[in-house]
Scaffold this motif. Structure first.
Motif, PDB file in Angstrom:
ATOM      1  N   SER A 440      -3.391  -1.650  -6.077  1.00  0.00           N
ATOM      2  CA  SER A 440      -2.097  -0.977  -5.958  1.00  0.00           C
ATOM      3  C   SER A 440      -1.420  -0.839  -7.318  1.00  0.00           C
ATOM      4  O   SER A 440      -0.776   0.180  -7.598  1.00  0.00           O
ATOM      5  CB  SER A 440      -1.193  -1.762  -5.005  1.00  0.00           C
ATOM      6  N   PRO A 472       1.497  -2.162  -2.118  1.00  0.00           N
ATOM      7  CA  PRO A 472       0.384  -2.058  -1.174  1.00  0.00           C
ATOM      8  C   PRO A 472       0.837  -1.573   0.199  1.00  0.00           C
ATOM      9  O   PRO A 472       0.156  -0.784   0.847  1.00  0.00           O
ATOM     10  CB  PRO A 472      -0.160  -3.492  -1.125  1.00  0.00           C
ATOM     11  N   LEU A 475       1.470   2.282   0.073  1.00  0.00           N
ATOM     12  CA  LEU A 475       0.213   3.024   0.015  1.00  0.00           C
ATOM     13  C   LEU A 475      -0.503   3.003   1.363  1.00  0.00           C
ATOM     14  O   LEU A 475      -1.074   4.015   1.795  1.00  0.00           O
ATOM     15  CB  LEU A 475      -0.689   2.427  -1.066  1.00  0.00           C
TER      16      LEU A 475
END
Length: 605
Positions: A440, A472, A475
């Motif tokens: 990430s 993270p 995403l």
């Protein structure tokens, strides 16, 4: 769309004035997302810029109420972009001719449009009778200013006439011998050597000519040149980067989506007097009975909303727009069953019935079927050049009107959707994985580098350090939304462009809403809610993850260390997870399907 006409005020005894020329029509939603204020639009062989809000005829425009979003944007209300109505004498949205320079393909003359003496309502060369071609090149700066390309200075650079006009006539020729700008040649009858347009896009080209931004805003009425210290650049008239909208949106949630709040908004009673309210409902008692309310309840609510001491500010330090999203997330977590008509209840959210155990086993904690929703999308400003980001200075946001306005253009759309919430415990365990965070951070570092470059070029007035939303969790939620939209476009028969994502990641949120909210027929088919049925969702989630496990561009896609615009993606490309621009909140950035599947994937187990 029509060019701005002179005043229609008629002197007694004078002949009636003709209505402005109507150039064409576009959808109202496009005036928010595609052809908004300041955008260039081609009509046949002519080019125009959409005029500012102070030139629009909004005498008959429908008002749109969404108090939460209006408070964030600092306006009183929104208006639906007007449509021309000859019966009422309204002419809708105005445009202004831009660029000013045109060329004739027959005689090759390159002149300001007025010097061609075209017949009224046409763009033709009077000498040749050939349709004119608007200039391909314009100047723009990061503050949104626009100007014509300085052809005269371009060809006369370094000559004896560089300090003053030579009196000659410019000509533009294109022999088509090459696909580059080298085949586009500018000449002048004064005898200076002809010059190609090759090199016009170099950053140093205009600086060598001592050309600076003149601060022109041709879309604003009576707005003269402003002082601008930024460097101007050459851009293609039809470039997609010449106009980027700054659009904010909000879902109408309880209590504003139903009952008395909805009644007040639907009938525009917010500023009505007590006597007017009593008179209005004297013949409309059924509307009050439908929500089990009285006239006194309406009066009390209007008085409460009009109270200037009413403080709805955020005391937690969360930004206003972030708080707006957080409130939506909390509403989507709670059930709000249908108990009234669609006019008086625009938000219906019910928990999907059935056995959730198979979905909980893979990390989905809850599923809500949003059977009815209302979204308001408003155009707040626009930028030119690079895609807008949170680190952009507010000075880069070009104005929609010359003076401050208490309204903004917006559209309201109704739709339906499915809300998924991920398991917080499993998510915290997953995002604490060192390898997940390292992956990430690759995207986060690229994003921060880009934000810092923007901030260095145009410092923000508040001086706050730039921050990236990339985590993270973000995403994961974003990529999951993309693979589900791609799957549903195949399984449910919806075009991917008719589905949209709304992400809730951060500050204790971990969810996503996939919904239809469009004004055309694809938004009212009624099939998206069916995708939230637990057994069907389990199958579509499994199928979407299987599709995400491979890509026709693998292994290059899966092993990519940077991809997409400004290197803000990892394992993501057009063959696997990218979506139409209308469907994605983040311009197809911040995606990585490795975080869904594989050794690092949230759904690996």
């Amino acid at each position: 769309m029509t060019p701005p006409p002179p005043s229609r005020r008629r002197v007694v005894g004078s002949p009636p004035q003709a209505l402005p020329r109507r150039l064409g029509a576009i959808r109202r939603s496009q005036l928010i997302t595609t052809y908004g204020v300041g955008a260039l639009i081609a009509v046949d062989n002519e080019s125009f810029v959409i005029a500012g809000l102070d030139s629009w005829d909004v005498s008959e425009a429908v008002e749109i109420r969404e108090r939460r979003l209006a408070g964030v944007l600092g306006v009183d209300h929104f208006r639906l972009p007007p449509a021309p109505d000859p019966d009422r004498g309204t002419d809708g949205v105005r445009v202004r001719r831009f660029p000013d320079y045109y060329s004739c393909p027959q005689c090759k003359a390159l002149l300001p449009f007025r010097k061609f003496n075209s017949p009224v309502g046409e763009a033709t060369c009077r000498d040749c009778g050939t349709g004119l071609v608007p200039s391909r090149f314009v100047l723009a700066c990061d503050h949104g200013h626009l100007d014509d390309f300085p052809y005269w200075k371009w060809i006369h650079r370094g000559s004896e006439h560089s300090g003053g006009y030579c009196g000659g006539t410019l000509a533009l020729t294109s022999d088509g011998s090459a696909a580059s700008l080298r085949s586009v040649v500018v000449s002048c009858t004064c005898g200076v050597p002809e010059v190609s347009m090759d090199g016009a896009f170099r950053r140093q080209a205009l600086r060598d000519l001592r050309i600076r931004c003149e601060g022109r805003s041709p879309w604003l009425r009576s707005a003269g040149p402003q002082t601008c210290t930024l460097k101007t650049r050459v851009m293609q008239r039809g470039s997609s980067s010449i106009w980027h909208p700054i659009v904010y949106s909000a879902l109408t949630i309880p209590p504003w989506s139903e009952g008395l709040h909805r009644l007040v908004d639907e009938h525009d009673l917010l500023n009505a007097s007590e006597e007017t309210i009593r008179w209005y409902f004297s013949s409309r008692q059924r509307k009050l009975q439908a929500i089990d309310a009285s006239v006194e309840d309406v009066i009390d609510l209007v008085r409460h909303l009009a109270d200037p001491t009413l403080d709805e500010s955020d005391s937690t330090g969360i930004s206003a727009y972030a708080k707006l999203r957080h409130d939506e997330y909390e509403s989507l977590r709670r059930e709000n069953r249908e108990h009234s008509s669609s006019e008086l209840q625009t938000f219906v959210c019910e928990r999907a019935s059935g056995d959730l155990t198979p979905l909980k086993a893979v990390g989905v904690d809850d599923v809500m079927q949003v059977k009815r929703l209302r979204e308001v999308r408003a155009l707040a400003a626009f930028v030119r050049g690079a895609t807008p980001m949170d680190a952009d200075s507010d000075q880069r946001h070009a104005r929609l009107a010359a003076a401050d306005s208490d309204w903004l253009p917006a559209v309201e759309v109704s739709g339906e959707g499915v809300f998924l919430r991920l398991d917080q415990n499993r998510l915290r365990s997953w995002e604490s994985n060192t390898d997940v965070r390292r992956r990430s951070d690759q995207i986060r570092d690229n994003h921060l580098r880009l934000l810092n470059e923007r901030a260095a070029a145009q410092p923000r007035p508040d001086g706050q350090p730039v921050r990236s939303p990339v985590t993270p969790r973000f995403l994961l939620v974003h990529t999951l939304a993309h693979v589900l939209i791609n799957e549903w476009s195949l399984d449910a028969g919806y075009p991917a462009s008719a589905l949209r994502e709304r992400l809730y990641a951060g500050d204790g949120m971990a969810g996503l809403l996939i919904y239809t909210a469009t004004s055309d027929s694809a938004g009212s088919l009624g099939g998206v809610v069916a995708q939230g049925e637990l057994e069907r969702l389990r199958r579509s989630l499994r199928s979407s993850l299987e599709r995400a496990s491979w890509c026709s561009n693998d292994p290059l896609c899966m092993e990519s260390q940077a991809s997409g615009t400004d290197n803000l993606n990892l394992a993501a490309c057009h063959a696997c997870v990218l979506l139409p621009e209308t469907s994605c909140e983040s311009n197809n950035c911040f995606l990585d399907r490795t975080l869904l599947i594989g050794d690092l994937g949230y759904f690996a187990v």
